[in-house]
Enzyme design. Structure first.
Site, PDB file in Angstrom:
ATOM      1  N   TRP A 250      22.861  65.933  19.311  1.00  0.00           N
ATOM      2  CA  TRP A 250      22.392  67.317  19.408  1.00  0.00           C
ATOM      3  C   TRP A 250      22.585  67.777  20.838  1.00  0.00           C
ATOM      4  O   TRP A 250      22.225  67.061  21.773  1.00  0.00           O
ATOM      5  CB  TRP A 250      20.904  67.461  19.038  1.00  0.00           C
ATOM      6  CG  TRP A 250      20.431  68.859  19.346  1.00  0.00           C
ATOM      7  CD1 TRP A 250      20.702  69.988  18.632  1.00  0.00           C
ATOM      8  CD2 TRP A 250      19.678  69.281  20.499  1.00  0.00           C
ATOM      9  NE1 TRP A 250      20.170  71.085  19.259  1.00  0.00           N
ATOM     10  CE2 TRP A 250      19.538  70.674  20.406  1.00  0.00           C
ATOM     11  CE3 TRP A 250      19.124  68.618  21.596  1.00  0.00           C
ATOM     12  CZ2 TRP A 250      18.858  71.427  21.370  1.00  0.00           C
ATOM     13  CZ3 TRP A 250      18.447  69.370  22.561  1.00  0.00           C
ATOM     14  CH2 TRP A 250      18.315  70.758  22.434  1.00  0.00           C
TER      15      TRP A 250
ATOM     16  N   GLU B 239      23.454  67.394  14.618  1.00  0.00           N
ATOM     17  CA  GLU B 239      22.303  68.257  14.282  1.00  0.00           C
ATOM     18  C   GLU B 239      22.612  69.692  14.688  1.00  0.00           C
ATOM     19  O   GLU B 239      23.018  69.958  15.810  1.00  0.00           O
ATOM     20  CB  GLU B 239      21.067  67.752  15.038  1.00  0.00           C
ATOM     21  CG  GLU B 239      19.828  68.625  14.846  1.00  0.00           C
ATOM     22  CD  GLU B 239      18.608  68.116  15.631  1.00  0.00           C
ATOM     23  OE1 GLU B 239      18.782  67.211  16.481  1.00  0.00           O
ATOM     24  OE2 GLU B 239      17.504  68.625  15.394  1.00  0.00           O
TER      25      GLU B 239
ATOM     26  N   LYS C   9      21.582  73.914  15.070  1.00  0.00           N
ATOM     27  CA  LYS C   9      20.435  74.711  15.523  1.00  0.00           C
ATOM     28  C   LYS C   9      20.801  76.181  15.497  1.00  0.00           C
ATOM     29  O   LYS C   9      21.969  76.529  15.644  1.00  0.00           O
ATOM     30  CB  LYS C   9      20.048  74.275  16.941  1.00  0.00           C
ATOM     31  CG  LYS C   9      18.727  74.848  17.425  1.00  0.00           C
ATOM     32  CD  LYS C   9      18.182  74.069  18.597  1.00  0.00           C
ATOM     33  CE  LYS C   9      16.911  74.716  19.120  1.00  0.00           C
ATOM     34  NZ  LYS C   9      16.271  73.919  20.164  1.00  0.00           N
TER      35      LYS C   9
ATOM     36  N   ASP D 281      17.342  69.812  10.865  1.00  0.00           N
ATOM     37  CA  ASP D 281      15.992  69.877  11.446  1.00  0.00           C
ATOM     38  C   ASP D 281      15.372  71.138  10.866  1.00  0.00           C
ATOM     39  O   ASP D 281      15.944  72.231  11.006  1.00  0.00           O
ATOM     40  CB  ASP D 281      16.119  69.937  12.973  1.00  0.00           C
ATOM     41  CG  ASP D 281      14.784  70.035  13.689  1.00  0.00           C
ATOM     42  OD1 ASP D 281      13.926  70.842  13.258  1.00  0.00           O
ATOM     43  OD2 ASP D 281      14.593  69.327  14.694  1.00  0.00           O
TER      44      ASP D 281
ATOM     45  N   HIS E 247      15.230  74.529  12.610  1.00  0.00           N
ATOM     46  CA  HIS E 247      16.456  75.098  13.159  1.00  0.00           C
ATOM     47  C   HIS E 247      17.151  76.116  12.265  1.00  0.00           C
ATOM     48  O   HIS E 247      18.371  76.263  12.327  1.00  0.00           O
ATOM     49  CB  HIS E 247      17.441  73.968  13.494  1.00  0.00           C
ATOM     50  CG  HIS E 247      17.000  73.136  14.652  1.00  0.00           C
ATOM     51  ND1 HIS E 247      17.781  72.158  15.210  1.00  0.00           N
ATOM     52  CD2 HIS E 247      15.848  73.156  15.377  1.00  0.00           C
ATOM     53  CE1 HIS E 247      17.131  71.591  16.221  1.00  0.00           C
ATOM     54  NE2 HIS E 247      15.959  72.176  16.333  1.00  0.00           N
TER      55      HIS E 247
ATOM     56  N   HIS F  20      15.342  65.885  10.445  1.00  0.00           N
ATOM     57  CA  HIS F  20      14.264  65.914  11.427  1.00  0.00           C
ATOM     58  C   HIS F  20      13.163  66.743  10.804  1.00  0.00           C
ATOM     59  O   HIS F  20      13.378  67.921  10.499  1.00  0.00           O
ATOM     60  CB  HIS F  20      14.709  66.603  12.723  1.00  0.00           C
ATOM     61  CG  HIS F  20      15.381  65.675  13.677  1.00  0.00           C
ATOM     62  ND1 HIS F  20      15.831  66.079  14.910  1.00  0.00           N
ATOM     63  CD2 HIS F  20      15.639  64.345  13.593  1.00  0.00           C
ATOM     64  CE1 HIS F  20      16.354  65.037  15.538  1.00  0.00           C
ATOM     65  NE2 HIS F  20      16.262  63.977  14.758  1.00  0.00           N
TER      66      HIS F  20
ATOM     67  N   ASP G 210      11.960  77.749  16.428  1.00  0.00           N
ATOM     68  CA  ASP G 210      11.951  76.287  16.574  1.00  0.00           C
ATOM     69  C   ASP G 210      10.816  75.862  17.500  1.00  0.00           C
ATOM     70  O   ASP G 210      10.999  75.667  18.687  1.00  0.00           O
ATOM     71  CB  ASP G 210      13.301  75.868  17.163  1.00  0.00           C
ATOM     72  CG  ASP G 210      13.304  74.436  17.652  1.00  0.00           C
ATOM     73  OD1 ASP G 210      12.893  73.573  16.873  1.00  0.00           O
ATOM     74  OD2 ASP G 210      13.713  74.198  18.799  1.00  0.00           O
TER      75      ASP G 210
ATOM     76  N   ASP H 198       8.574  73.212  17.115  1.00  0.00           N
ATOM     77  CA  ASP H 198       8.263  71.785  17.218  1.00  0.00           C
ATOM     78  C   ASP H 198       6.777  71.457  17.181  1.00  0.00           C
ATOM     79  O   ASP H 198       6.296  70.628  17.955  1.00  0.00           O
ATOM     80  CB  ASP H 198       8.904  71.183  18.489  1.00  0.00           C
ATOM     81  CG  ASP H 198      10.421  71.270  18.447  1.00  0.00           C
ATOM     82  OD1 ASP H 198      11.012  70.560  17.619  1.00  0.00           O
ATOM     83  OD2 ASP H 198      10.996  72.053  19.215  1.00  0.00           O
TER      84      ASP H 198
ATOM     85  N   ASP I 145      10.298  64.912  14.331  1.00  0.00           N
ATOM     86  CA  ASP I 145      10.742  65.496  15.595  1.00  0.00           C
ATOM     87  C   ASP I 145       9.844  66.661  15.967  1.00  0.00           C
ATOM     88  O   ASP I 145      10.022  67.770  15.464  1.00  0.00           O
ATOM     89  CB  ASP I 145      12.209  65.958  15.487  1.00  0.00           C
ATOM     90  CG  ASP I 145      12.692  66.564  16.793  1.00  0.00           C
ATOM     91  OD1 ASP I 145      12.059  66.328  17.845  1.00  0.00           O
ATOM     92  OD2 ASP I 145      13.714  67.293  16.769  1.00  0.00           O
TER      93      ASP I 145
HETATM   94  C1  RNT Z   1      15.999  70.178  19.624  1.00  0.00           C
HETATM   95  C2  RNT Z   1      16.376  69.198  18.562  1.00  0.00           C
HETATM   96  C3  RNT Z   1      16.446  67.769  18.997  1.00  0.00           C
HETATM   97  C4  RNT Z   1      15.331  67.386  19.949  1.00  0.00           C
HETATM   98  C5  RNT Z   1      15.245  65.914  20.212  1.00  0.00           C
HETATM   99  C6  RNT Z   1      14.386  65.624  21.395  1.00  0.00           C
HETATM  100  O1  RNT Z   1      15.813  71.440  19.178  1.00  0.00           O
HETATM  101  O2  RNT Z   1      15.497  69.327  17.484  1.00  0.00           O
HETATM  102  O3  RNT Z   1      16.486  66.958  17.888  1.00  0.00           O
HETATM  103  O4  RNT Z   1      14.103  67.816  19.485  1.00  0.00           O
HETATM  104  O5  RNT Z   1      16.486  65.377  20.324  1.00  0.00           O
HETATM  105 ZN    ZN Z   2      15.587  67.876  15.948  1.00  0.00          ZN
END
Ligand code: RNT
Ligand code: ZN
Length: 418
Positions: A181, A222, A224, A257, A260, A284, A292, A294, A325
């Site tokens: 990523w 990955e 986004k 993820d 994303h 993720h 995003d 988290d 994640d």
């Molecule tokens: C970031 C991605 C990625 C990170 C990690 C730390 O938006 O989700 O996966 O969160 O690699």
């Molecule tokens: Zn991620």
């Protein structure tokens, strides 16, 4: 109600609670090391801000500052979570002997030997992530940079990461998911959208030309939608990442993820779409709020739906690689880890306790009335009793019992970290 009564209730619906618990106990889920220290790692100046479009917010006391602190916190987590754990490391968590610091393009398996020892002692596998952010060589782009020098550095980092992933898989005897990523993108309207994407594709090609065994190392890309400071354009968009994986069977798998995507898109619906084509995919699991963000994973509707699709599609037998994640610096970090992990386990167990054969039959027969009523009835089935039993059988605390342990750890250990 007792567990045995709950078990009877599920049995009457055609669901085997014993089989559900046994299945879940064997499913590896990756525990991300980066929740413990706000994604800082050990290889760069910890006072510098994160870059690459990701950000932690909050300054709750007790962040792990050293490998020893991070491992101690992880051990505290491991005492409180049921299920089969796999570690998930970022390259920035390399552990250097005095005088043996190496930049990311020069990392070697030996810099992860201490993590291998940690995993071996606890019977864990390990996934790996090259770290393409929070580093002076981000210009600010990495693999998509127009600068040859920058690109070379990050390609070499990717190749080093392939070798490290192969080492982790071999040492620990479990496959290693290696996730690429990058936060490469632009804050404002680009003058060239394709150039960076072609450079990104060529860079990943070069990284994956490094020899590895696809049975042991599972490279992913990955995607986004955007990040902070890179709002207008992301090089590794959804179409880019998916196309890369589709064009490289046996060499790369897609990673989604669920933070994303655009807010009305759901990863739960994308799982069966991808599994109709890809033998393997990676996830993720996080909790987006509007963007995003988290946040810590909750036992919420979309987490349940994601797990329901994983189970329905036969994803628990290795086809879906599941990882957490998220990173929250505003609450006790150990509790953030434990809460998110336990909620994902709950959602998986909840999914395993659904009468999926009946649901499928009702749908195929066109009995939408019956399907709706059954799905609604299942929401009040005695899930909590089975969850408690699952925790008991794994010798792990029940809900309501683990936070006092974390409070004690906070008082004894975390609060002493200045
Ligand atoms: C970031 C991605 C990625 C990170 C990690 C730390 O938006 O989700 O996966 O969160 O690699
Ligand atoms: Zn991620």
């Amino acid at each position: 109600m007792s567990y045995s009564e709950a078990k009877e209730k599920y049995a009457a619906l055609g669901v085997d609670a014993e089989a559900a618990m046994e299945k879940l106990a064997c499913v590896p889920v990756s525990l991300h090391c980066w929740q413990g220290d706000d994604v800082r790692g050990f290889d760069t100046d910890p006072t510098k801000p994160l870059t690459g479009g990701i950000q932690t917010t909050g300054n709750y006391p007790g962040r792990a500052r050293t490998p020893e602190e991070l491992m101690a916190d992880l051990d505290q987590v491991l005492k409180l979570i049921p299920g089969k754990v796999k570690m998930n490391l970022h390259a920035s968590y390399a552990i250097f002997e005095p005088g043996d610091w190496a930049d990311r393009d020069k990392l070697e398996p030996r810099h992860f030997k201490k993590w291998v020892d940690f995993c071996k002692a606890r019977g864990l596998g390990c996934d790996f992530n090259p770290t393409f952010f929070s580093h002076p060589k981000c210009d600010p782009l990495t693999l998509a940079s127009p600068n040859e020098d920058t690109r070379r550095f990050w390609i070499d980092h990717g190749k080093a990461s392939v070798r490290i992933s192969q080492y982790l898989a071999e040492e620990l005897g479990q496959e290693c998911v290696m996730n690429i990523w990058t936060g490469d993108g632009f804050k404002d309207v680009p003058g060239d959208r394709m150039g960076p994407r072609v450079r990104y594709r060529e860079a990943i090609d070069e990284i994956l030309s490094e020899p590895f065994d696809f049975n042991k190392v599972k490279p992913c890309v990955e995607s986004k939608v955007f990040g902070i400071g890179v709002e207008a354009y992301t090089v590794g968009s959804a179409e880019f990442a998916l196309s890369y994986a589709a064009a490289n069977p046996g060499r790369c798998i897609p990673l989604m993820d669920n933070g994303h995507y655009h807010p009305t898109e759901v990863v739960s619906d994308k799982i069966p779409a991808l599994l109709a084509f890809f033998p393997e995919i990676a996830l993720h699991v996080t909790r987006p709020i509007r963007w995003d963000s988290d946040h810590v994973v909750l036992f919420d509707d979309e987490t349940k739906e994601i797990c329901r699709e994983i189970v329905r599609c036969g994803g628990l037998d290795g086809r879906v690689k599941i990882a957490l994640d998220y990173f929250d610096a505003s609450i006790n970090r150990v509790s953030a880890w434990v809460t998110g992990w336990r909620n994902l386990q709950k959602a998986l167990l909840f999914a395993l306790l659904q009468p999926m054969d009946t649901e499928k039959r009702l749908q195929d027969e066109g009995d939408w009335t019956g399907l709706m009523v059954l799905q609604e009835d299942m929401k009040t089935a005695p899930f909590g009793e089975v969850w408690d039993e699952y925790c008991r059988r794994q010798n792990k605390p029940l809900d309501g019992q683990w936070l006092p342990e974390i409070k004690k750890y906070e008082a004894d250990v975390l609060s002493k970290r200045a």
